[in-house]
Scaffold this motif. Structure first.
Motif, PDB file in Angstrom:
ATOM      1  N   VAL A 180       0.779  -1.349  -0.114  1.00 43.59           N
ATOM      2  CA  VAL A 180       0.129  -0.098   0.066  1.00 43.59           C
ATOM      3  C   VAL A 180       0.671   1.157   0.052  1.00 43.59           C
ATOM      4  N   ASP A 181       0.347   2.390  -0.507  1.00 46.11           N
ATOM      5  CA  ASP A 181       1.300   3.493  -0.435  1.00 46.11           C
ATOM      6  C   ASP A 181       0.036   4.507   0.263  1.00 46.11           C
ATOM      7  N   THR A 182       0.548   5.413   0.928  1.00 48.30           N
ATOM      8  CA  THR A 182      -0.259   6.424   1.639  1.00 48.30           C
ATOM      9  C   THR A 182       0.577   7.896   1.996  1.00 48.30           C
ATOM     10  N   LEU A 183      -0.201   8.834   2.079  1.00 47.58           N
ATOM     11  CA  LEU A 183       0.515  10.287   2.140  1.00 47.58           C
ATOM     12  C   LEU A 183       0.521  10.584   3.671  1.00 47.58           C
ATOM     13  N   ASP A 184       1.395  11.230   4.169  1.00 47.10           N
ATOM     14  CA  ASP A 184       1.869  11.280   5.490  1.00 47.10           C
ATOM     15  C   ASP A 184       0.668  11.758   6.439  1.00 47.10           C
ATOM     16  N   PHE A 185      -0.225  12.460   6.056  1.00 44.46           N
ATOM     17  CA  PHE A 185      -1.229  12.927   6.659  1.00 44.46           C
ATOM     18  C   PHE A 185      -2.395  11.931   6.688  1.00 44.46           C
ATOM     19  N   GLN A 186      -2.275  10.928   5.828  1.00 44.93           N
ATOM     20  CA  GLN A 186      -3.402   9.956   5.764  1.00 44.93           C
ATOM     21  C   GLN A 186      -3.200   8.774   6.624  1.00 44.93           C
TER      22      GLN A 186
ATOM     23  N   THR B 201       7.529   0.021   6.737  1.00 45.18           N
ATOM     24  CA  THR B 201       7.511   1.171   5.668  1.00 45.18           C
ATOM     25  C   THR B 201       8.805   0.604   4.809  1.00 45.18           C
ATOM     26  N   ALA B 202       8.674   0.526   3.745  1.00 48.23           N
ATOM     27  CA  ALA B 202       9.638   0.391   2.704  1.00 48.23           C
ATOM     28  C   ALA B 202      10.295   1.255   1.796  1.00 48.23           C
ATOM     29  N   GLY B 203       9.777   2.721   2.039  1.00 54.56           N
ATOM     30  CA  GLY B 203      10.336   3.583   1.440  1.00 54.56           C
ATOM     31  C   GLY B 203       9.467   4.740   1.647  1.00 54.56           C
ATOM     32  N   VAL B 204      10.203   6.113   1.777  1.00 56.58           N
ATOM     33  CA  VAL B 204       9.370   7.466   1.785  1.00 56.58           C
ATOM     34  C   VAL B 204       9.923   8.206   0.733  1.00 56.58           C
ATOM     35  N   ILE B 205       9.093   9.185   0.160  1.00 55.26           N
ATOM     36  CA  ILE B 205       9.292  10.076  -0.760  1.00 55.26           C
ATOM     37  C   ILE B 205       9.107  11.458   0.144  1.00 55.26           C
ATOM     38  N   PRO B 206      10.299  11.962   0.415  1.00 61.64           N
ATOM     39  CA  PRO B 206       9.928  12.820   1.272  1.00 61.64           C
ATOM     40  C   PRO B 206       9.096  14.235   0.823  1.00 61.64           C
ATOM     41  N   ALA B 207       8.544  15.165   1.779  1.00 64.29           N
ATOM     42  CA  ALA B 207       7.461  16.246   1.456  1.00 64.29           C
ATOM     43  C   ALA B 207       8.370  17.295   0.638  1.00 64.29           C
ATOM     44  N   PHE B 208       7.742  18.113  -0.353  1.00 67.16           N
ATOM     45  CA  PHE B 208       8.380  19.234  -0.684  1.00 67.16           C
ATOM     46  C   PHE B 208       7.170  20.229  -0.493  1.00 67.16           C
TER      47      PHE B 208
ATOM     48  N   GLY C 290       4.131  22.068  -1.229  1.00 65.12           N
ATOM     49  CA  GLY C 290       2.724  21.687  -2.105  1.00 65.12           C
ATOM     50  C   GLY C 290       2.688  20.268  -2.306  1.00 65.12           C
ATOM     51  N   SER C 291       3.558  19.395  -1.593  1.00 67.91           N
ATOM     52  CA  SER C 291       3.187  18.051  -1.852  1.00 67.91           C
ATOM     53  C   SER C 291       3.706  17.501  -0.327  1.00 67.91           C
ATOM     54  N   PRO C 292       2.810  16.514   0.171  1.00 71.18           N
ATOM     55  CA  PRO C 292       3.179  15.833   1.398  1.00 71.18           C
ATOM     56  C   PRO C 292       4.108  14.605   1.098  1.00 71.18           C
ATOM     57  N   ALA C 293       4.794  14.300   2.288  1.00 73.61           N
ATOM     58  CA  ALA C 293       5.427  12.906   2.116  1.00 73.61           C
ATOM     59  C   ALA C 293       4.617  11.722   1.603  1.00 73.61           C
ATOM     60  N   ARG C 294       5.259  10.870   1.137  1.00 71.68           N
ATOM     61  CA  ARG C 294       4.577   9.527   0.475  1.00 71.68           C
ATOM     62  C   ARG C 294       5.317   8.229   0.952  1.00 71.68           C
ATOM     63  N   TYR C 295       4.334   7.292   1.745  1.00 73.22           N
ATOM     64  CA  TYR C 295       4.936   6.089   2.250  1.00 73.22           C
ATOM     65  C   TYR C 295       4.589   5.033   1.492  1.00 73.22           C
TER      66      TYR C 295
END
Length: 152
Positions: free
Chosen positions: A108-114, A126-133, A135-140
């Motif tokens: 599954v993938d989810t946003l940091d505020f979800q 957690t297999a990986g995280v795309i950091p927030a920048f 206008g865009s939250p982090a994605r797990y």
């Protein structure tokens, strides 16, 4: 469709809006590639839903099972039912069904505020995280390996 460029007897274009026929053609191409590499496999939808006494949809899990994986696309619980354990119950039922189909893991993938904490409480790693920048939250990206059953 808007033509972007032409080169080497190819036309590169941009499709506007949703076009299910084009998406289906792309998915069919990927499936054929996968079949050639992994062997024939059927991708099956897996949906578990909750309705209240009036029949209103108040939550659900939707995903697909393929190649022993449960690919979770959507998990949602209406605000009126959040914090009641409904999300957990829906996920556990979906996982039970996935295991009955031979799945050995879920993704599954989810946003940091979800819901990263929600999935971690259910045993996902957690297999990986795309950091927030801006206008865009982090994605797990999370996964869970199954033994022979889901513990309730």
């Amino acid at each position: 469709m808007q033509i972007i460029s032409k080169r080497n007897h190819l036309t590169i274009s941009q499709a506007e809006g949703e076009n299910s026929e084009l998406v289906d053609a792309l998915v069919d191409g990927v499936r054929q590639f996968n079949f050639d590499k992994m062997g024939q496999e059927t991708s099956e939808p897996l949906t578990v839903l909750a309705h209240n006494d009036t029949g209103k949809l108040i939550g659900g899990v939707y995903g697909r099972t393929i190649y022993k994986n449960f690919l979770i696309h959507v998990v949602w619980v209406d605000e009126s039912a959040r914090g009641t354990g409904l999300g957990r119950d829906l996920m556990l039922e979906a996982e039970r069904l996935a295991i009955s189909r031979g799945c050995q893991q879920a993704q599954v993938d989810t946003l940091d505020f979800q819901a990263p904490d929600f999935y971690q409480k259910l045993g996902f790693t957690t297999a990986g995280v795309i950091p927030a920048f801006e206008g865009s939250p982090a994605r797990y990206f999370l996964f869970k390996r199954y033994c022979n059953s889901v513990v309730r």
